[in-house]
Design a protein around this motif. Sequence first.
Motif, mmCIF file in Angstrom:
data_model
loop_
_atom_site.group_PDB
_atom_site.id
_atom_site.type_symbol
_atom_site.label_atom_id
_atom_site.label_comp_id
_atom_site.label_asym_id
_atom_site.label_seq_id
_atom_site.Cartn_x
_atom_site.Cartn_y
_atom_site.Cartn_z
ATOM 1 N N LYS A 79 4.962 11.206 -8.086
ATOM 2 C CA LYS A 79 4.538 11.650 -9.414
ATOM 3 C C LYS A 79 3.934 13.059 -9.324
ATOM 4 O O LYS A 79 4.248 13.931 -10.135
ATOM 5 C CB LYS A 79 3.517 10.663 -9.982
ATOM 6 N N THR A 80 3.113 13.279 -8.318
ATOM 7 C CA THR A 80 2.489 14.588 -8.118
ATOM 8 C C THR A 80 3.535 15.636 -7.748
ATOM 9 O O THR A 80 3.487 16.772 -8.231
ATOM 10 C CB THR A 80 1.397 14.507 -7.040
ATOM 11 N N PHE A 81 4.513 15.273 -6.897
ATOM 12 C CA PHE A 81 5.617 16.174 -6.562
ATOM 13 C C PHE A 81 6.248 16.720 -7.844
ATOM 14 O O PHE A 81 6.454 17.915 -8.001
ATOM 15 C CB PHE A 81 6.721 15.438 -5.804
ATOM 16 N N LYS A 82 6.582 15.806 -8.737
ATOM 17 C CA LYS A 82 7.304 16.182 -9.956
ATOM 18 C C LYS A 82 6.435 17.010 -10.893
ATOM 19 O O LYS A 82 6.907 17.975 -11.488
ATOM 20 C CB LYS A 82 7.832 14.936 -10.643
ATOM 21 N N PHE A 90 0.841 -1.200 0.000
ATOM 22 C CA PHE A 90 0.000 0.000 0.000
ATOM 23 C C PHE A 90 0.874 1.247 0.000
ATOM 24 O O PHE A 90 0.638 2.193 -0.758
ATOM 25 C CB PHE A 90 -0.933 0.004 1.222
ATOM 26 N N ALA A 91 1.875 1.269 0.865
ATOM 27 C CA ALA A 91 2.764 2.429 0.981
ATOM 28 C C ALA A 91 3.488 2.700 -0.338
ATOM 29 O O ALA A 91 3.624 3.852 -0.752
ATOM 30 C CB ALA A 91 3.774 2.218 2.100
ATOM 31 N N LYS A 92 3.937 1.651 -0.992
ATOM 32 C CA LYS A 92 4.647 1.819 -2.262
ATOM 33 C C LYS A 92 3.741 2.477 -3.304
ATOM 34 O O LYS A 92 4.152 3.410 -3.992
ATOM 35 C CB LYS A 92 5.158 0.473 -2.762
ATOM 36 N N ALA A 93 2.514 2.009 -3.404
ATOM 37 C CA ALA A 93 1.564 2.595 -4.360
ATOM 38 C C ALA A 93 1.267 4.051 -3.995
ATOM 39 O O ALA A 93 1.249 4.932 -4.872
ATOM 40 C CB ALA A 93 0.281 1.773 -4.395
ATOM 41 N N LEU A 94 1.048 4.323 -2.710
ATOM 42 C CA LEU A 94 0.751 5.675 -2.255
ATOM 43 C C LEU A 94 1.913 6.620 -2.538
ATOM 44 O O LEU A 94 1.737 7.691 -3.129
ATOM 45 C CB LEU A 94 0.428 5.673 -0.754
ATOM 46 N N TRP A 95 3.134 6.245 -2.147
ATOM 47 C CA TRP A 95 4.288 7.119 -2.322
ATOM 48 C C TRP A 95 4.688 7.256 -3.790
ATOM 49 O O TRP A 95 5.237 8.289 -4.184
ATOM 50 C CB TRP A 95 5.456 6.662 -1.454
ATOM 51 N N THR A 96 4.405 6.263 -4.600
ATOM 52 C CA THR A 96 4.653 6.389 -6.044
ATOM 53 C C THR A 96 3.766 7.485 -6.619
ATOM 54 O O THR A 96 4.220 8.331 -7.399
ATOM 55 C CB THR A 96 4.404 5.050 -6.757
ATOM 56 N N GLN A 118 14.830 3.000 1.202
ATOM 57 C CA GLN A 118 15.131 2.587 -0.168
ATOM 58 C C GLN A 118 14.006 2.993 -1.115
ATOM 59 O O GLN A 118 14.256 3.413 -2.244
ATOM 60 C CB GLN A 118 15.369 1.078 -0.246
ATOM 61 N N LEU A 119 12.763 2.875 -0.649
ATOM 62 C CA LEU A 119 11.624 3.280 -1.480
ATOM 63 C C LEU A 119 11.737 4.758 -1.842
ATOM 64 O O LEU A 119 11.601 5.126 -3.007
ATOM 65 C CB LEU A 119 10.306 3.019 -0.736
ATOM 66 N N PHE A 120 12.004 5.615 -0.855
ATOM 67 C CA PHE A 120 12.124 7.044 -1.127
ATOM 68 C C PHE A 120 13.281 7.311 -2.088
ATOM 69 O O PHE A 120 13.161 8.138 -2.993
ATOM 70 C CB PHE A 120 12.323 7.829 0.167
ATOM 71 N N LYS A 121 14.382 6.619 -1.911
ATOM 72 C CA LYS A 121 15.533 6.784 -2.806
ATOM 73 C C LYS A 121 15.151 6.384 -4.231
ATOM 74 O O LYS A 121 15.452 7.102 -5.189
ATOM 75 C CB LYS A 121 16.703 5.938 -2.301
ATOM 76 N N ASP A 122 14.486 5.253 -4.379
ATOM 77 C CA ASP A 122 14.069 4.774 -5.702
ATOM 78 C C ASP A 122 13.114 5.745 -6.390
ATOM 79 O O ASP A 122 13.119 5.866 -7.619
ATOM 80 C CB ASP A 122 13.402 3.401 -5.604
ATOM 81 N N LEU A 123 12.278 6.438 -5.600
ATOM 82 C CA LEU A 123 11.308 7.366 -6.154
ATOM 83 C C LEU A 123 11.847 8.779 -6.324
ATOM 84 O O LEU A 123 11.163 9.663 -6.812
ATOM 85 C CB LEU A 123 10.053 7.404 -5.254
ATOM 86 N N GLY A 124 13.096 9.001 -5.898
ATOM 87 C CA GLY A 124 13.702 10.319 -6.038
ATOM 88 C C GLY A 124 13.256 11.314 -4.977
ATOM 89 O O GLY A 124 13.384 12.522 -5.162
#
Length: 66
Positions: A22-25, A12-18, A52-58
């Motif tokens: 996307k919205t950040f960018k 769930f967190a991965k989908a939410l933070w992805t 690691q998730l935050f790093k992967d998502l920039g």
Amino acid sequence: MVQSNGNKDFRFAKALWTEIAKTFKQRKCYNILGVAFTTSPPSANGAYQYGQLFKDLGIGETYRIA
């Protein structure tokens, strides 16, 4: 502001933070306020994956998350 209700797991967190990344960018936004309501706390093991998730998502030091 992001609001989330219900139980949380890493999937769930991965989908939410992805979606948040996307919205950040798209909006060039670097501040986020999150409010989460859950019936069970996240696991400690899952918490270690967030770095690691935050790093992967920039999502880095430029962003402020509260």
